[in-house]
Design an enzyme around this catalytic site. Structure first.
Site, PDB file in Angstrom:
ATOM      1  N   ASP A 145      -8.369 -34.877  49.762  1.00  0.00           N
ATOM      2  CA  ASP A 145      -8.815 -35.129  51.132  1.00  0.00           C
ATOM      3  C   ASP A 145      -9.189 -33.771  51.695  1.00  0.00           C
ATOM      4  OD1 ASP A 145      -9.316 -35.903  53.662  1.00  0.00           O
ATOM      5  OD2 ASP A 145      -7.235 -36.237  54.231  1.00  0.00           O
ATOM      6  N   GLU A 195       7.210 -25.886  10.502  1.00  0.00           N
ATOM      7  CA  GLU A 195       7.439 -24.594  11.146  1.00  0.00           C
ATOM      8  C   GLU A 195       6.173 -23.999  11.760  1.00  0.00           C
ATOM      9  OE1 GLU A 195       6.942 -24.028   6.695  1.00  0.00           O
ATOM     10  OE2 GLU A 195       8.220 -25.220   7.993  1.00  0.00           O
TER      11      GLU A 195
END
Length: 485
Positions: free
Chosen positions: A347, A305
């Site tokens: 690029d 939990e």
């Protein structure tokens, strides 16, 4: 949505408007007017109203996504959340109601927190639509009007001036020293020179075409007129917005791994619970009811939990750190995905990060810092007309350069063909032509180079050219943006 206006050759533009958009840069100004059913006087108000009804408002429409309630519930129905819900039920069955309630509360708090973080991030990304202006200046019925940008339609004649943000994709029909900042589309910090002349097709990307202007870009200098041929989601900017809003969301590596962990934990917990139940009943003589409760307790003990809130809080901290750097993360799990990157291939030329450039070196042909080179660069940027680019700002930070006594006689602004800016100056005694631009073009045009005021100009022979080229290449390998003066 499309156009159906007659073209000069008698053909018609198909309803998807692809033919017009693909060829509009090749048309003459007269053909542009004929294709879009407009002229110097612009559209009539009645025709503009009809086109607004037909094409819809000039706005970036949000792509319809999953309903808010579905996105909210998704934070409580993923595999790990289901395991915690089941773990809470098992806690009640094992006569440990406090533990069951605690597990459920962990699930509820984590789900609400996750949804709130992602909801805030998605709201922030809607700022993309704010990049488009609220008003546009157009010509209708021969009169200049200022109207809401949403009412602009294909065929409207847009008026462009320095500082204006463009409302729609348009074809230029007139310009005077017009330069456009297209960094919102290309990332390039330097304004682009525009022209109204037809451009033959081929060899250039759409955004590179010099006679087209695009929604979301800004006029850096000059004035112009352009006929809108695409509005709203049909613009290049609208296409970007559509891509960012309509991407399919695939599970992140973290989500895939958490799903695998959840399946393993579930199998182990169930297997060990069944094993201990069998051993307790068969070998230890425990009653079936007590053995079942004991097995349920074992299963609950295996439920992690604390894992979900730990992961969520860690990711939330990452999102906050990214937000402080002005990066928006739409989903918490995306932070971990970004953290997995070791190499990013881009690029990109010019400025990559904060749209800022810092001047590190001002070198002569020998690679030595030169005050003369700095002075010439400063003169060019200082007297250059129009809004300054980040590159100019970096040069102009060096305020120790004195421009007193100099005045500008003439200027040839930057354009994509020349790839340089030329400024002609005069101080009463002599004239100075300062050129700033692409090193390759500067070298190609040069016959001499300077080693400093003491040595004067030297012939730019093959040996000197090779040495300068080697210096240029070494700076490029170090990641510098190199400028020729």
């Amino acid at each position: 949505m499309g156009y159906n206006y007659p073209v000069m050759d008698g053909a018609t533009v198909s309803e998807d408007s692809g033919k017009l958009r693909a060829a509009i840069h090749t048309l003459t100004i007269a053909e542009v007017g004929a294709a879009l059913g407009t002229g110097n006087a612009g559209l009539g108000q009645a025709e503009a109203a009809q086109r607004l009804e037909r094409f819809g408002p000039n706005a970036i429409r949000p792509v319809r996504g999953r309903p808010l309630i579905v996105r909210f519930l998704a934070n409580f129905t993923h595999l790990m959340a289901i395991l915690l819900w089941v773990g809470g039920i098992v806690g009640f069955l094992a006569r440990m109601p406090q533990l069951g309630v605690a597990i459920w509360l962990v699930n509820v708090i984590n789900g609400v927190f996750s949804f709130w973080q992602e909801y805030r991030a998605e709201k922030a990304t809607e700022a993309l639509r704010m990049l488009l202006p609220s008003f546009a200046r157009v010509v209708r019925d021969g009169e200049e009007l200022r109207l809401p940008a949403e009412e602009l339609v294909p065929g409207d004649v847009m008026l462009l001036a320095e500082g204006d943000r463009i409302c729609a994709d348009g074809r230029l029909i007139a310009e005077a020293e017009l330069r456009i900042d297209q960094s919102v589309l290309t990332g390039e910090s330097h304004p682009v020179r525009k022209t109204s002349d037809p451009v033959p097709g081929g060899g250039m990307g759409r955004v590179e075409l010099p006679n087209l202007v695009f929604a979301g870009t800004t006029v850096s200098a000059g004035t112009g007129r352009a006929v809108a041929f695409a509005t709203g989601m049909e613009t290049a900017f609208g296409a970007i917005a559509s891509l960012t809003q309509g991407l399919e969301v695939a599970p992140s590596p973290l989500q895939v791994e958490l799903g695998r962990v959840t399946r393993v934990v579930t199998a182990l917990a169930a297997g060990i619970g069944i094993l201990f139940f069998t051993l307790a009943v068969a070998l230890a003589g425990v009653e079936t009811a007590e053995g079942f409760i004991f097995a349920m307790g074992m299963i609950v003990a295996f439920v992690p939990e604390g894992l979900v809130p730990t992961v969520t809080l860690s990711l939330a901290m990452g999102v906050q750190r990214m937000a402080r750097r002005n990066a928006l993360i739409k989903k918490l799990s995306s932070v971990e995905t970004l953290g997995c990157c070791t190499v990013i291939c881009t690029d990109k030329t010019g400025t990559l990060t904060e749209a800022k450039i810092r001047l590190e070196r001002h070198l002569d042909a020998q690679g030595n810092n030169s005050a003369q080179v700095l002075q010439l660069a400063y003169f060019n940027s200082y007297f250059e007309t129009g809004l300054k680019s980040p590159l100019d700002d970096a040069i102009l930070e060096h305020r120790e350069v004195n421009v007193r006594g100099w005045r500008k006689i003439d200027e040839v602004p930057f354009d994509f063909e020349r790839r340089r800016v030329s400024v002609l100056l005069d101080n009463g005694e002599k004239r100075l032509l300062v050129v700033k631009g692409s090193p390759e073009d500067i070298l190609r045009l040069s016959t001499q180079y300077a080693l400093g005021e003491a040595q004067g100009a030297q012939p730019l022979d093959a040996a000197a050219l090779e040495k300068i080229q080697a210096l240029h290449d070494s700076l490029g390998r170090e990641g510098f943006k190199v400028l020729g003066i």
